[in-house]
Design an enzyme around this catalytic site. Structure first.
Site, PDB file in Angstrom:
ATOM      1  N   LYS A 112       7.527 102.384  22.352  1.00  0.00           N
ATOM      2  CA  LYS A 112       6.251 102.462  22.035  1.00  0.00           C
ATOM      3  C   LYS A 112       6.234 103.916  20.725  1.00  0.00           C
ATOM      4  CE  LYS A 112       3.140  98.589  23.300  1.00  0.00           C
ATOM      5  NZ  LYS A 112       2.110  97.833  23.380  1.00  0.00           N
ATOM      6  N   LYS A 194      12.535  92.441  23.397  1.00  0.00           N
ATOM      7  CA  LYS A 194      11.174  91.650  23.472  1.00  0.00           C
ATOM      8  C   LYS A 194      10.443  91.398  22.472  1.00  0.00           C
ATOM      9  CE  LYS A 194       7.275  94.083  25.308  1.00  0.00           C
ATOM     10  NZ  LYS A 194       5.744  93.223  25.581  1.00  0.00           N
ATOM     11  N   LYS A 197       3.393  90.388  20.496  1.00  0.00           N
ATOM     12  CA  LYS A 197       2.192  89.583  19.805  1.00  0.00           C
ATOM     13  C   LYS A 197       2.192  91.471  18.701  1.00  0.00           C
ATOM     14  CE  LYS A 197      -0.844  90.239  23.397  1.00  0.00           C
ATOM     15  NZ  LYS A 197      -0.626  91.645  23.761  1.00  0.00           N
TER      16      LYS A 197
HETATM   17  N1  AQP Z   1       8.104  89.203  26.236  1.00  0.00           N
HETATM   18  C1  AQP Z   1       7.300  88.877  27.123  1.00  0.00           C
HETATM   19  N2  AQP Z   1       7.856  88.523  27.858  1.00  0.00           N
HETATM   20  C2  AQP Z   1       7.190  88.015  29.033  1.00  0.00           C
HETATM   21  N3  AQP Z   1       5.803  88.295  29.349  1.00  0.00           N
HETATM   22  C3  AQP Z   1       5.265  89.164  28.335  1.00  0.00           C
HETATM   23  N4  AQP Z   1       4.214  89.624  28.384  1.00  0.00           N
HETATM   24  C4  AQP Z   1       4.102  90.280  27.232  1.00  0.00           C
HETATM   25  N5  AQP Z   1       5.362  90.500  26.842  1.00  0.00           N
HETATM   26  C5  AQP Z   1       6.185  89.435  26.985  1.00  0.00           C
HETATM   27  C6  AQP Z   1       3.225  89.409  29.615  1.00  0.00           C
HETATM   28  O1  AQP Z   1       1.917  89.450  28.995  1.00  0.00           O
HETATM   29  C7  AQP Z   1       0.583  90.001  29.481  1.00  0.00           C
HETATM   30  C8  AQP Z   1       0.325  90.111  28.890  1.00  0.00           C
HETATM   31  O2  AQP Z   1       0.871  91.143  28.276  1.00  0.00           O
HETATM   32  P1  AQP Z   1      -0.456  92.180  26.866  1.00  0.00           P
HETATM   33  O3  AQP Z   1      -0.820  92.271  26.445  1.00  0.00           O
HETATM   34  O4  AQP Z   1      -0.953  92.886  28.082  1.00  0.00           O
HETATM   35  O5  AQP Z   1       0.932  93.736  26.895  1.00  0.00           O
HETATM   36  P2  AQP Z   1       2.287  93.849  26.325  1.00  0.00           P
HETATM   37  O6  AQP Z   1       3.306  93.689  27.631  1.00  0.00           O
HETATM   38  O7  AQP Z   1       2.760  94.957  25.684  1.00  0.00           O
HETATM   39  O8  AQP Z   1       2.543  92.159  25.344  1.00  0.00           O
HETATM   40  P3  AQP Z   1       2.921  92.300  23.978  1.00  0.00           P
HETATM   41  O9  AQP Z   1       2.728  91.041  23.587  1.00  0.00           O
HETATM   42  O10 AQP Z   1       3.960  93.100  24.150  1.00  0.00           O
HETATM   43  O11 AQP Z   1       1.923  92.710  23.312  1.00  0.00           O
HETATM   44  P4  AQP Z   1       1.789  94.091  22.220  1.00  0.00           P
HETATM   45  O12 AQP Z   1       2.708  93.730  21.346  1.00  0.00           O
HETATM   46  O13 AQP Z   1      -0.051  94.702  22.365  1.00  0.00           O
HETATM   47  O14 AQP Z   1       2.074  94.956  22.871  1.00  0.00           O
HETATM   48  C9  AQP Z   1       1.495  90.979  30.392  1.00  0.00           C
HETATM   49  O15 AQP Z   1       1.763  90.193  31.816  1.00  0.00           O
HETATM   50  C10 AQP Z   1       2.963  91.303  29.659  1.00  0.00           C
HETATM   51  O16 AQP Z   1       3.886  90.973  30.855  1.00  0.00           O
END
Ligand code: AQP
Length: 329
Positions: A112, A194, A197
């Site tokens: 990030k 990956k 969101k």
């Molecule tokens: N690509 C993924 N595949 C499977 N699980 C995923 N998780 C996130 N991306 C994937 C799981 O979703 C839960 C919530 O995630 P988070 O909101 O705490 O943050 P993150 O892991 O950083 O998810 P994002 O979607 O990538 O958010 P942003 O874009 O804001 O950084 C967690 O259990 C995570 O493992």
């Protein structure tokens, strides 16, 4: 007595099917078996810049989605992180006990921070706040996607160090619960990244609130390859392997069976059925979501959740403060 589980999602965007497959689906399945606590981790979300009005809206939307996917506030404690001040307090204590090197080694921080021009210190300290989230609620299990494995390992090491310094059994050492299929759902446009969101390319993900026609379009335009045959081969056909994992996770079918079904059909039929499958799962969730967004129930649920979460979190925080000599009376 039931053991505790804890997990959270950041309101940093609208959850995607990756968040659902990787974590949120399991939240629902696990709430009967465990004493479950699920958090909307809005303090994590501000580790990258957020527009305040959008963050407020996303927090409410995530609460509505938690309930729309099937979380039952009578079974699970659902709350917003900032309603429980112990999270920020424990996060600071843990920040002061974690090594800078440990935090700098985290892949998510490296990824990030490489993408941003200005990086705040919170992004580095995110895993300390996350460790606090888990241990405050005395969680034995943490359902998360694979991308959180490294942060969870850091939390486990922290508990070992804290307990060996201040007293065995003071903090509970958590274990991850990972899905069998879809541990790491990849971007629809780039199978080496990956699905996230907050991806600026909206074609890369399917959001839980995308309209059916948008979902169909995104799945149909998902990247594939020139091989043209449905195989599960992560190395040579990573994009198809990703779509197969999404299919397997949402249908409950084994990947081998799905490959058999589509082996001779080409990618078109496979993608059409996958899009229909996603829509069939998301549409009923969206109907419940829309009802919740229009009612006042959400705030009552979050307030009740905060009362329960404060009780547990404050007790753990008090014992940590006592151990550290912060509680001086
Ligand atoms: N690509 C993924 N595949 C499977 N699980 C995923 N998780 C996130 N991306 C994937 C799981 O979703 C839960 C919530 O995630 P988070 O909101 O705490 O943050 P993150 O892991 O950083 O998810 P994002 O979607 O990538 O958010 P942003 O874009 O804001 O950084 C967690 O259990 C995570 O493992």
């Amino acid at each position: 007595m039931k053991e505790n589980i804890f997990s959270g999602v950041q309101p940093s965007g609208i959850p995607t099917i990756a968040n659902y497959i990787g974590a949120m689906k399991a939240f629902v399945d696990l709430q009967d078996q465990y004493n479950a606590t699920y958090c909307i981790v809005n303090q994590h979300a501000i580790t990258v810049p957020q527009d305040p009005d959008t963050l407020r809206l996303r927090t409410k939307q995530l609460a509505a989605l938690y309930i729309a996917i099937g979380l039952d506030p009578k079974k699970s404690t659902i709350f917003v992180q900032s309603d429980v001040p112990a999270h920020a307090q424990a996060g600071w204590l843990i920040t002061c006990l974690m090594g800078l090197g440990e935090l700098e080694r985290m892949t998510q921080f490296k990824d990030k921070s490489a993408k941003k021009q200005a990086v705040n210190a919170g992004l580095l300290c995110y895993p300390a706040l996350m460790t606090g989230d888990i241990i405050l609620h005395r969680a034995k299990y943490v359902p998360v996607g694979d991308d959180q494995k490294q942060h969870l390992e850091l939390a486990r090491n922290f508990v070992d160090k804290f307990n060996s310094r201040f007293g065995d059994g003071l903090l509970i050492k958590p274990e991850g619960i990972f899905p069998t299929s879809g541990k790491r759902v990849m971007s629809l446009q780039n199978p080496s990244q990956k699905m996230s969101k907050s991806d600026s390319n909206h074609k890369a993900f399917v959001s839980m609130l995308d309209e059916p026609k948008v979902i169909i379009k995104k799945v149909k335009s998902a990247m594939t390859d020139s091989i043209g045959q449905v195989h599960y081969d992560k190395e040579n056909q990573p994009a198809i392997a990703n779509l197969l994992e999404i299919y397997a996770s949402l249908s409950g079918k084994a990947i081998d069976r799905i490959v058999e079904d589509y082996h001779d059909t080409g990618y078109g039929a496979f993608k059409t059925d996958l899009a229909d499958l996603i829509v069939s799962i998301i549409e009923p969730i969206q109907t419940r979501y829309n009802q919740l967004m229009e009612s006042d129930d959400l705030y009552d649920i979050l307030q009740d959740g905060a009362v329960k979460a404060n009780q547990v979190a404050n007790q753990t925080l008090a014992s940590m403060e006592k151990s550290l000599g912060i509680a001086y009376h």
